[in-house]
Design an enzyme around this catalytic site. Structure first.
Site, PDB file in Angstrom:
ATOM      1  N   GLY A  17       1.288  -1.057   0.382  1.00  0.00           N
ATOM      2  CA  GLY A  17       0.127   0.223  -0.134  1.00  0.00           C
ATOM      3  C   GLY A  17       0.997   0.835  -0.020  1.00  0.00           C
ATOM      4  N   PHE A  18       0.278   1.912  -0.055  1.00  0.00           N
ATOM      5  CA  PHE A  18       0.669   3.858  -0.105  1.00  0.00           C
ATOM      6  C   PHE A  18       1.797   4.018   0.735  1.00  0.00           C
ATOM      7  CE2 PHE A  18      -0.033   8.690   0.209  1.00  0.00           C
ATOM      8  CZ  PHE A  18       1.218   9.021   0.130  1.00  0.00           C
ATOM      9  N   TYR A 159     -16.154   3.417   8.362  1.00  0.00           N
ATOM     10  CA  TYR A 159     -14.752   3.290   8.129  1.00  0.00           C
ATOM     11  C   TYR A 159     -14.431   3.948   9.586  1.00  0.00           C
ATOM     12  CZ  TYR A 159      -9.988   4.842   7.862  1.00  0.00           C
ATOM     13  OH  TYR A 159      -8.625   4.756   7.469  1.00  0.00           O
ATOM     14  N   LYS A 163     -12.181   2.126  12.755  1.00  0.00           N
ATOM     15  CA  LYS A 163     -10.544   1.837  13.487  1.00  0.00           C
ATOM     16  C   LYS A 163     -11.290   2.425  14.596  1.00  0.00           C
ATOM     17  CE  LYS A 163      -7.578   2.148   9.985  1.00  0.00           C
ATOM     18  NZ  LYS A 163      -6.783   0.768   9.757  1.00  0.00           N
TER      19      LYS A 163
END
Length: 342
Positions: A17-18, A159, A163
Site C-alpha cells: 500500500g501507499f 470506516y 478503526k
C-alpha cells in the site's frame, strides 16, 4: 571482536500500500529484515501495488506473502515463523465513502484482521506493535486542534467506527497480556506513489486530462495534509518509543498513555490545517493548469475539517512534520507525470 547484532525484523501488513511501501523502503534502507503482507486488493489499480512490491523485492532483506490479514491462522503462522521484533499493522480497507457502499469489507479487513494480529501477538509477543487508526476517529468533535486525550465517541462513518473499535480491541490485549501497543491517528496523507482514490491523485489526473474536479462542501473544507515521508519518519521514531504501563497508574497531563496498559494513541499530522481551495491552487501551480471546479455539497460520512495537535508526538520523538503543501504537492505531480508519462 564482538559479532554484529542480527538485523531487527519488522512485520508490515499492507506492505504494498501507499504508506506501507514507503515505510518498508525506509526500514530496508536502515538494514532491517522486513516481512510484508499484502493481498493486492482491487480497491484501486492493482498494477500500482504490484509495481511498489516489485521495487521492494529488489532488496534481499524483503520477503512478502500475498494474502489477507483476516485469513484465519495466517498471522499466527507468520508470527511463529518470523518472530518479529516489531509489527506495523497498516493493512485495512480504507476510504470513508466506500464504507457506505460495502461495509462488510471493513468489518472483515479492519475488525477481524486486527483480531487475528492480536491473537498472534498474544502467542508470540513482539517488543512493540504499532497499529494504524485514523483522524476520522475524532468524528463529530468540533474543538480543534484534535488532541489524543479528547473523547472520541461519535464517529461519522463505518470506516471510522471500525478503526475506533480496533483501538479499543488493542487496548484490551495490551492490558490483559502486557503487549506494548501504539495506535496512530493519521491525518490526510499524500505524496508520491499515493492512492488513486484520494483527492490529490484524482484532482491531478482530472486537471491534466482537462476534466472538471468534484469539490465537496463547495470547497469549504480544511485538512491537515501530511506528507508521506514525514509520516514515515514519525512512525520510525515511534517504533523506539515503546509505551510502558505506569506502575502507579498516574499518567502525565496531555499523554494518552493508558493508566492500566502499555498502550497509547498518537496523532501524526502536519498540525497546519489547509483550506481545500489552497490545496487545489497548489495542484494548479504544480501542473501549470487551471482547474474547472464542479462545486458539490458535503458527502455523507465526511467532516468539514481536521487539525492535529502533535505535541505528544514531539514530546515522544522530538520530531515535527515539516513539509509544506506546495512542496509536497509538486513532488507528487512530478512523480505522477513520470509514472504515467504525461
Amino acid at each position: 571482536m564482538s559479532a554484529a547484532l542480527p538485523p531487527r525484523t519488522a512485520l508490515v501488513t499492507g506492505s504494498s500500500g501507499f504508506i506501507g511501501f514507503h515505510l518498508c523502503r525506509r526500514l530496508l534502507d536502515e538494514g532491517w529484515r522486513v516481512v510484508g503482507l499484502d493481498n493486492l486488493s482491487d480497491y484501486y489499480e492493482v498494477s500500482l501495488k504490484e509495481r511498489r512490491q516489485a521495487m521492494l523485492a529488489q532488496n534481499a532483506g524483503f520477503s512478502v506473502v500475498n494474502d489477507s490479514v483476516e485469513t484465519s491462522g495466517l498471522m499466527m503462522r507468520l508470527f511463529e515463523e518470523h518472530r518479529p521484533d516489531v509489527v506495523v499493522h497498516l493493512a485495512a480497507q480504507a476510504g470513508v465513502r466506500y464504507s457506505i457502499e460495502n461495509p462488510r469489507s471493513y468489518l472483515e479487513s479492519n475488525i477481524v484482521g486486527t483480531f487475528e494480529i492480536l491473537e498472534a501477538a498474544r502467542a508470540f509477543p513482539p517488543a512493540h506493535m504499532l497499529l494504524a487508526s485514523t483522524s476520522s476517529a475524532y468524528g463529530a468533535n468540533t474543538e480543534m486542534p484534535y488532541r489524543e486525550v479528547m473523547k472520541a465517541d461519535h464517529q461519522m462513518s463505518f470506516y471510522a467506527a471500525t478503526k475506533k473499535a480496533t483501538e479499543a480491541m488493542a487496548h484490551s490485549y495490551a492490558h490483559l497480556f502486557g503487549l506494548p501497543v501504539t495506535m496512530f491517528r493519521f491525518f490526510t496523507v499524500y505524496g508520491p506513489w499515493g492512492r488513486p482514490d484520494m483527492a490529490l491523485f484524482k484532482f491531478t489526473k482530472a486537471i491534466l486530462e482537462g476534466r472538471p474536479i468534484d469539490v465537496y462542501n463547495f470547497g469549504d473544507m480544511k485538512r491537515d495534509f501530511t506528507y508521506v515521508t514525514d509520516l514515515v519518519e514519525a512512525i520510525r521514531l515511534l517504533i523506539d518509543a515503546v509505551p510502558v504501563r505506569p506502575a502507579d497508574g498516574v499518567v502525565a497531563e496531555g499523554d494518552s498513555l493508558s493508566p492500566v496498559a502499555p498502550w497509547r494513541v498518537v496523532n501524526i499530522g502536519n498540525s497546519e490545517p489547509v483550506q481545500l481551495t489552497d490545496y487545489i491552487a497548489a495542484i494548479e501551480a504544480a501542473t501549470g493548469r487551471v482547474a474547472e471546479r464542479n462545486l458539490m455539497p458535503m458527502q455523507a460520512g465526511d467532516v468539514p475539517a481536521t487539525w492535529a495537535d502533535t505535541t505528544l508526538l514531539q514530546s515522544l520523538t522530538g520530531y515535527h512534520p515539516k513539509t509544506r503543501v506546495p512542496e509536497g504537492v509538486k513532488a507528487f505531480v512530478d512523480w505522477y507525470r513520470d509514472y504515467y508519462q504525461v
